[in-house]
Design an enzyme around this catalytic site. Structure first.
Site, PDB file in Angstrom:
ATOM      1  N   ASP A 128      35.793  23.033  56.289  1.00 12.31           N
ATOM      2  CA  ASP A 128      34.762  24.017  55.961  1.00 12.31           C
ATOM      3  C   ASP A 128      35.308  25.088  55.021  1.00 12.31           C
ATOM      4  OD1 ASP A 128      33.149  22.633  57.726  1.00 12.31           O
ATOM      5  OD2 ASP A 128      33.721  23.895  59.423  1.00 12.31           O
ATOM      6  N   HIS A 182      36.377  44.348  47.449  1.00 11.77           N
ATOM      7  CA  HIS A 182      34.926  44.175  47.313  1.00 11.77           C
ATOM      8  C   HIS A 182      34.425  43.132  48.296  1.00 11.77           C
ATOM      9  CE1 HIS A 182      36.475  40.991  44.719  1.00 11.77           C
ATOM     10  NE2 HIS A 182      35.295  40.401  44.770  1.00 11.77           N
ATOM     11  N   HIS A 206      37.241  37.426  49.291  1.00  7.91           N
ATOM     12  CA  HIS A 206      38.056  38.619  49.562  1.00  7.91           C
ATOM     13  C   HIS A 206      37.881  39.164  50.981  1.00  7.91           C
ATOM     14  CE1 HIS A 206      39.515  39.248  45.386  1.00  7.91           C
ATOM     15  NE2 HIS A 206      38.521  38.401  45.181  1.00  7.91           N
ATOM     16  N   ASP A 216      38.369  41.778  41.798  1.00  8.41           N
ATOM     17  CA  ASP A 216      37.849  41.058  40.635  1.00  8.41           C
ATOM     18  C   ASP A 216      37.153  42.064  39.730  1.00  8.41           C
ATOM     19  OD1 ASP A 216      38.582  39.043  42.346  1.00  8.41           O
ATOM     20  OD2 ASP A 216      36.586  38.261  42.626  1.00  8.41           O
ATOM     21  N   ASP A 229      43.189  40.184  37.300  1.00  6.41           N
ATOM     22  CA  ASP A 229      42.312  39.022  37.500  1.00  6.41           C
ATOM     23  C   ASP A 229      42.384  38.014  36.345  1.00  6.41           C
ATOM     24  OD1 ASP A 229      40.064  37.358  37.742  1.00  6.41           O
ATOM     25  OD2 ASP A 229      38.667  39.001  38.121  1.00  6.41           O
ATOM     26  N   HIS A 263      28.464  33.054  30.930  1.00  9.54           N
ATOM     27  CA  HIS A 263      28.879  34.121  30.020  1.00  9.54           C
ATOM     28  C   HIS A 263      28.707  35.514  30.605  1.00  9.54           C
ATOM     29  CE1 HIS A 263      29.983  31.595  26.712  1.00  9.54           C
ATOM     30  NE2 HIS A 263      28.960  30.832  27.028  1.00  9.54           N
ATOM     31  N   THR A 264      27.889  35.634  31.649  1.00 11.30           N
ATOM     32  CA  THR A 264      27.801  36.933  32.308  1.00 11.30           C
ATOM     33  C   THR A 264      28.598  36.887  33.602  1.00 11.30           C
ATOM     34  OG1 THR A 264      25.708  36.171  33.164  1.00 11.30           O
ATOM     35  CG2 THR A 264      25.619  37.812  31.438  1.00 11.30           C
ATOM     36  N   GLY A 282      31.324  37.454  36.461  1.00  6.51           N
ATOM     37  CA  GLY A 282      31.810  38.728  36.982  1.00  6.51           C
ATOM     38  C   GLY A 282      33.252  39.016  36.604  1.00  6.51           C
ATOM     39  N   HIS A 283      33.849  38.112  35.846  1.00  4.24           N
ATOM     40  CA  HIS A 283      35.278  38.250  35.539  1.00  4.24           C
ATOM     41  C   HIS A 283      35.509  38.438  34.040  1.00  4.24           C
ATOM     42  CE1 HIS A 283      36.244  36.880  39.643  1.00  4.24           C
ATOM     43  NE2 HIS A 283      35.174  36.127  39.493  1.00  4.24           N
ATOM     44  N   HIS A 310      44.866  35.853  40.865  1.00  3.78           N
ATOM     45  CA  HIS A 310      43.493  35.386  40.976  1.00  3.78           C
ATOM     46  C   HIS A 310      43.181  34.296  39.962  1.00  3.78           C
ATOM     47  CE1 HIS A 310      39.204  35.410  41.685  1.00  3.78           C
ATOM     48  NE2 HIS A 310      39.398  36.207  42.709  1.00  3.78           N
TER      49      HIS A 310
HETATM   50 ZN    ZN Z   1      34.531  38.723  43.521  1.00  7.83          ZN
END
Ligand code: ZN
Length: 554
Positions: A45, A68, A73, A159, A191, A361-362, A364-365, A387
């Site tokens: 899992d 976050h 995390h 991140d 990151d 492209h958007t 979060g990194h 990361h």
């Molecule tokens: Zn994150």
């Protein structure tokens, strides 16, 4: 004395992020995430970091800081906390709410104290003095850490991305980053997820405009699937719904939970009262006044969207004129199930839109140019990419070198290694602490190891083949034909000839290897049968099923 930086996860894979800082008698833990299994881990899992080192040193732990609220995390917190003495957790408000919810699900709420911090707080835990700075990421309240230690100042950033027009209107605190740079940063950890992607990551704002247009133009209902923790995306959807005069139905437990948490803590704003309605209310509205917000953006088998796509959802059925949208970049490995969910929806008559390209492209990194800017702002003496998969770390290391960090001051670590910092210098050491995967399967944590996993791999590839031998212990001979049970290997009914030959082979092995029945060694007989029948089956079928020889003495 030296500062030890020990990554327990997150440097050879995406997921299970956890980093340990140790100085003298003080340990600080940063994040405790879960990872997701790949196709070589059937039945698993989650993956959690190996915390043996922390368990052995739990007296030293001064606290745990969580950057976050994403599962990679916070996800391992319930599995780990009881083992390491339930240390206090320090984190921002929204992250704290997500952690509480998760602990509650595991009936562990109340064991460790969750301290809410503000981004301008300064925290002292043993030898560590911790400051926070706001970063952009696709969940609100994401922070980076600036940690003063006797060995120098550490900046920990994951991140993150830079977004000058984020959904919540709160951009990265560039001023603080420059300030740390001026103070002198001994080590930057940053990151690496998108270190191979050139340019800048796109602002969330671009995506918002697309969602607005989509909801305005759709003639019927819109079914919109995203991640439960992509709070920015949920806000954009609510705003777009308001602009197109639609009401919103929310389905999927994790999404209902996180919307509830975020509304009650003001991390989500309802553009108009009464916007969120129940499905039976929605059924009384014209179709072009309804949006259904759902989980299932990864094609998860039991998510609301997957159930809708199989016509198994209790209250929501697809009809002609519906538009189904998936808005979340795919976690590697999930593409197949997302695609089959989309096909099922299309079969039911929905128009299907996958916003994958836009979403990627958007992300979060941060992309390469932003990663370079981070290094340029903080001007670290030493750099450690974190990361990401190893190749991403290497790409990130190259970027840092390009903007002026000397090659000899860049440290790309493997799991099981650690970085040692002192005023005298920096070096990589073998940490000699247990690392590697701990698997979670159902209620079992850590009981599925490499051996069990290898068995599962073998069985999932070529099935299993059980040989039952009833042997007379006086004569050492089979008293009857061996029994064969096969699962996932061959269809028994169509393979009588092969089975007859196998039985013959088994008899041969038993009778030649078991000449002195008085000294019969059943383990030896079993292993001979396993080897020889395995070889025989391979020659005939080019398959290697798992072979389980069973001896019954009579
Ligand atoms: Zn994150």
């Amino acid at each position: 004395m030296t500062l030890k930086v020990i990554p327990l996860g997150g440097i050879e894979e995406v997921g299970e992020n956890m980093t340990v800082l140790e100085y003298g008698d003080d340990i600080l833990v940063i994040d405790a995430g879960i990872g997701f299994p790949d196709e070589t881990m059937p039945g698993i899992d989650y993956i959690i970091p190996n915390t043996k080192y922390l368990e052995d040193n739990k007296k030293k732990i001064r606290g745990m800081i969580i950057t976050h609220g994403h599962l990679d995390h916070i996800g391992a917190i319930p599995y780990i906390m009881p083992k390491i003495g339930d240390p206090p957790i320090y984190t921002m408000k929204l992250t704290g709410e997500f952690i509480k919810k998760r602990l509650e699900e595991f009936h562990l709420l109340g064991r460790s104290t969750i301290h809410e911090v503000n981004k301008d707080d300064v925290l002292t835990l043993g030898n560590f003095r911790i400051r926070f700075f706001r970063l952009n990421h696709n969940i609100p309240d994401s922070v980076g850490l600036a940690i003063n230690t006797p060995a120098g100042l550490l900046v920990y950033a994951t991140d993150w991305k830079f977004d000058h027009t984020p959904v919540d209107g709160k951009p990265t605190e560039f001023g603080k980053l420059a300030q740390f740079g001026a103070e002198g940063v001994a080590l930057l950890m940053s990151d690496s997820t998108n270190a191979e992607k050139p340019g800048y990551s796109m602002s969330e704002k671009t995506l918002g405009e697309t969602i607005d247009r989509l909801l305005l133009e759709a003639k019927g209902r819109v079914i919109f699937a995203t991640f439960s923790t992509l709070i920015g995306r949920v806000q954009q959807l609510l705003d777009a719904a308001h602009k197109s005069n639609r009401k919103v139905v929310i389905t999927g437990r994790s999404l209902v939970n996180s919307v509830e948490i975020c509304l009650s803590t003001n991390y989500l704003q309802l553009p108009a009262k009464g916007m969120i309605i129940k499905m039976d209310q929605a059924k009384r509205l014209p179709d072009n006044q309804v949006v259904i917000l759902t989980t299932g953006s990864q094609g998860e088998e039991f998510s609301a969207l997957a159930r809708i796509s199989r016509s198994e959802h209790k209250t929501i059925q697809i009809k002609k004129g519906d538009t189904a949208v998936v808005s979340a970049s795919p976690i590697p490995g999930n593409e197949r199930s997302i695609s089959s969910t989309l096909s099922n929806l299309a079969r039911l008559g929905a128009k299907v839109l996958y916003m994958k390209i836009l979403d990627i492209h958007t992300s979060g990194h941060a992309y390469q140019e932003d990663l370079k800017l981070m290094v340029a702002l903080t001007r670290p003496k030493n750099f450690m990419p974190i990361h990401g998969e190893y190749h991403m770390l290497v790409a990130h290391a190259n970027l840092a070198r390009d903007v002026g960090v000397p090659e000899s001051n860049i440290f790309t670590l493997n799991n099981g290694q650690m970085l040692e910092l002192s005023s005298a210098g920096v070096g990589v050491k073998e940490a000699r602490i247990p690392t590697g995967y701990v698997f979670v399967d159902g209620l079992g944590v850590g009981d599925v190891g490499e051996v069990v996993l290898r068995d599962r791999q073998v069985m999932s590839q070529d099935g299993m083949f059980v040989v039952i031998m009833t042997i007379d212990k006086k004569t050492g001979k089979l008293t009857q034909q061996p029994d064969i049970i096969s699962r996932g290997f061959i269809y028994m009914k169509g393979s009588e000839d092969l089975l007859k030959e196998v039985k013959h082979e088994v008899r041969k092995v038993v009778e030649t290897k078991n000449k002195k029945p008085s000294e019969a060694n059943w383990a030896y007989i079993r292993s001979e049968v396993r080897d020889q029948i395995g070889e025989f089956l391979y020659q005939r079928t080019e398959r290697r099923p798992m072979i389980l020889p069973v001896v019954i003495e009579v």
